[in-house]
Design a protein around this motif. Structure first.
Motif, mmCIF file in Angstrom:
data_model
loop_
_atom_site.group_PDB
_atom_site.id
_atom_site.type_symbol
_atom_site.label_atom_id
_atom_site.label_comp_id
_atom_site.label_asym_id
_atom_site.label_seq_id
_atom_site.Cartn_x
_atom_site.Cartn_y
_atom_site.Cartn_z
ATOM 1 N N ASN A 1 16.416 -1.394 1.555
ATOM 2 C CA ASN A 1 16.775 -2.753 1.859
ATOM 3 C C ASN A 1 17.981 -3.039 2.585
ATOM 4 O O ASN A 1 18.659 -4.025 2.090
ATOM 5 C CB ASN A 1 16.311 -3.723 0.846
ATOM 6 C CG ASN A 1 16.148 -5.121 1.108
ATOM 7 O OD1 ASN A 1 16.022 -5.505 2.231
ATOM 8 N ND2 ASN A 1 16.662 -5.857 0.128
ATOM 9 N N PHE B 1 14.594 -7.913 6.750
ATOM 10 C CA PHE B 1 13.385 -7.844 5.826
ATOM 11 C C PHE B 1 12.275 -7.862 6.687
ATOM 12 O O PHE B 1 11.096 -7.227 6.398
ATOM 13 C CB PHE B 1 13.434 -9.373 4.980
ATOM 14 C CG PHE B 1 12.455 -9.540 4.193
ATOM 15 C CD1 PHE B 1 12.308 -8.802 2.983
ATOM 16 C CD2 PHE B 1 11.097 -10.434 4.670
ATOM 17 C CE1 PHE B 1 11.029 -9.113 1.899
ATOM 18 C CE2 PHE B 1 10.149 -10.755 3.790
ATOM 19 C CZ PHE B 1 10.033 -10.073 2.573
ATOM 20 N N THR B 2 12.212 -8.251 7.865
ATOM 21 C CA THR B 2 10.958 -8.397 8.896
ATOM 22 C C THR B 2 10.607 -6.888 9.231
ATOM 23 O O THR B 2 9.568 -6.752 9.212
ATOM 24 C CB THR B 2 11.113 -9.392 9.777
ATOM 25 O OG1 THR B 2 12.249 -9.152 10.495
ATOM 26 C CG2 THR B 2 10.951 -10.776 9.364
ATOM 27 N N PHE C 1 15.581 -7.404 -3.083
ATOM 28 C CA PHE C 1 15.213 -8.461 -1.962
ATOM 29 C C PHE C 1 15.540 -9.743 -2.734
ATOM 30 O O PHE C 1 15.824 -9.916 -3.759
ATOM 31 C CB PHE C 1 13.725 -8.717 -1.698
ATOM 32 C CG PHE C 1 13.228 -7.381 -1.075
ATOM 33 C CD1 PHE C 1 13.678 -6.846 0.256
ATOM 34 C CD2 PHE C 1 12.227 -6.618 -1.839
ATOM 35 C CE1 PHE C 1 13.065 -5.944 0.702
ATOM 36 C CE2 PHE C 1 11.768 -5.593 -1.370
ATOM 37 C CZ PHE C 1 12.245 -5.080 0.171
ATOM 38 N N ASP D 1 13.667 -15.514 -2.896
ATOM 39 C CA ASP D 1 12.636 -16.056 -1.841
ATOM 40 C C ASP D 1 12.023 -14.913 -1.218
ATOM 41 O O ASP D 1 10.602 -15.169 -0.969
ATOM 42 C CB ASP D 1 13.233 -16.837 -0.955
ATOM 43 C CG ASP D 1 14.041 -18.075 -1.270
ATOM 44 O OD1 ASP D 1 13.443 -18.592 -2.382
ATOM 45 O OD2 ASP D 1 15.184 -18.546 -0.976
ATOM 46 N N GLN D 2 12.399 -13.825 -1.127
ATOM 47 C CA GLN D 2 11.759 -12.659 -0.355
ATOM 48 C C GLN D 2 10.701 -11.952 -1.399
ATOM 49 O O GLN D 2 9.779 -11.594 -0.876
ATOM 50 C CB GLN D 2 12.535 -11.852 0.172
ATOM 51 C CG GLN D 2 13.485 -12.406 1.367
ATOM 52 C CD GLN D 2 14.516 -11.285 1.741
ATOM 53 O OE1 GLN D 2 15.176 -10.433 0.943
ATOM 54 N NE2 GLN D 2 15.160 -11.404 2.985
ATOM 55 N N ARG E 1 6.968 -12.812 -1.510
ATOM 56 C CA ARG E 1 6.465 -12.653 -0.056
ATOM 57 C C ARG E 1 6.194 -11.177 0.149
ATOM 58 O O ARG E 1 5.754 -11.043 1.104
ATOM 59 C CB ARG E 1 7.276 -13.290 1.157
ATOM 60 C CG ARG E 1 7.295 -14.874 0.814
ATOM 61 C CD ARG E 1 7.995 -15.653 1.832
ATOM 62 N NE ARG E 1 9.266 -15.501 2.081
ATOM 63 C CZ ARG E 1 9.990 -14.902 3.069
ATOM 64 N NH1 ARG E 1 9.365 -14.215 4.161
ATOM 65 N NH2 ARG E 1 11.554 -14.505 3.304
ATOM 66 N N PHE E 2 6.932 -10.334 -0.496
ATOM 67 C CA PHE E 2 6.693 -8.668 0.014
ATOM 68 C C PHE E 2 5.457 -8.320 -0.112
ATOM 69 O O PHE E 2 4.849 -8.452 -1.379
ATOM 70 C CB PHE E 2 7.976 -8.008 -0.725
ATOM 71 C CG PHE E 2 7.848 -6.637 -0.130
ATOM 72 C CD1 PHE E 2 8.756 -6.456 1.074
ATOM 73 C CD2 PHE E 2 7.513 -5.554 -0.732
ATOM 74 C CE1 PHE E 2 9.021 -4.960 1.380
ATOM 75 C CE2 PHE E 2 7.701 -4.255 -0.125
ATOM 76 C CZ PHE E 2 8.438 -4.189 1.019
#
Length: 332
Positions: free
Chosen positions: A143, A147-148, A172, A175-176, A179-180
């Motif tokens: 990481n 992130f994208t 992460f 917030d990430q 969404r992962f």
């Protein structure tokens, strides 16, 4: 332990840095100015470290990363370490950099500047490729890239049939985490702090206190996204734990740490050393018939390699070869 020849090829999509080390008696405190007892410039970045560890463990590894025009020497050094560097691209941004303090007791403090590591040049090149990871069997992610980029690499790897390994270090953001696409991860390698952060990020009660290692693994295993994910939980001097869902009964177990032969000199690269040796090990195991003894033996090797790395200075420089680990284990 017999000598091993790793099957397959691992793509490491990750960070590569110009690391600057400053050796001090104690880590500098806020507001304090301190003279360094030594300085060194080396290749670094978690992705680069782990790629070299795979190569030293006998694995076939290709690195996908980005450097700036100031990073040609880094590419040559990676090549010299036995890594396929054809996936390293040169971008307009400067090469990522890390400022690392290492104290006399082996502790470290690191400041990262991502630089070219957060470039999207790889994703741009992918658009014109028939296959992004040709000939590869495994993908290793950390990481320290965008992130994208991490998410897109994982999605493409699964579409192309690769076995995926994720070492989310650093973890992460809060917030990430939700969404992962965790369900696409085949092997998750985390340490104690990352385990607690991950559980809080996926929990309905983010304020929950830190838990024991056994509780963390059990609670992560209960999350639907991890129902098919193998989890390796590293515990430093306490060894490592594993959760292998395909084993059904007795699917959670512990492997002790290796006994150190010398004093702790530098802990900076221990986690990356462990991860690289682990990935090299799973590349020679049949993903569909893996057994408890296979994982226990592999963790023993990884713990030994990581233990050897902490009594040597540096990150890449501290990573032992497969032959050195074999020799050390034969003498235990």
């Amino acid at each position: 332990m017999s000598s091993m020849t790793t099957q397959g090829k691992c793509i490491v999509r990750g960070s590569i840095n110009h690391d600057e080390y400053f050796f001090v008696d104690e880590i500098t405190k806020p507001g304090e100015t301190k003279s360094s007892k030594g300085h060194a410039s080396r290749v670094g970045g978690k992705g680069a470290n782990q790629a070299v560890a795979i190569a030293r463990a006998g694995g076939h590894v290709q690195f996908y990363g980005t450097v700036g025009k100031d990073g040609e020497w880094i590419v040559e050094e990676m090549k010299g370490h036995g890594v396929d560097v054809s996936g390293i691209l040169v971008g307009e941004e400067p090469t990522g950099r890390a400022i690392i303090q290492v104290s006399d007791d082996g502790e470290n403090s690191i400041i990262l500047f991502p630089g070219a590591n957060h470039s999207d040049i790889h994703e741009t090149h992918k658009a014109s490729a028939t296959k992004w990871f040709p000939g590869a069997t495994h993908l290793l992610l950390q990481n320290e890239i965008a992130f994208t980029s991490t998410v897109e690499s994982l999605i493409v790897a699964k579409d192309e049939g690769l076995h995926s390994v994720l070492n989310p270090s650093p973890m992460f953001s809060k917030d990430q985490i939700p969404r992962f696409p965790w369900e696409k991860v085949d092997w998750l390698l985390i340490n104690e702090g990352e385990g607690n952060a991950l559980l809080r990020g996926l929990s309905s009660d983010p304020s929950s206190p830190d838990l024991s290692e056994t509780s963390i693994i059990q609670k992560l295993a209960d999350i639907p996204a991890f129902k098919n994910t193998n989890i390796i939980y590293t515990l430093g001097s306490q060894g490592a734990m594993a959760y292998i869902p395909s084993l059904h009964s007795a699917n959670t177990f512990r492997a002790p740490a290796a006994q150190l032969r010398g004093e702790v000199r530098d802990t900076t690269g221990a986690g990356d050393c462990f991860t690289g040796f682990f990935v090299a090990g799973i590349m020679q195991l049949d993903r569909y018939t893996i057994g408890k003894e296979d994982v226990e033996r592999l963790l023993e090797v990884c713990n030994q390699a990581a233990g050897m790395s902490v009594d040597r200075p540096g990150t890449i420089d501290s990573i032992p070869t497969q032959e050195e680990v074999v020799s050390r284990m034969a003498k235990v």
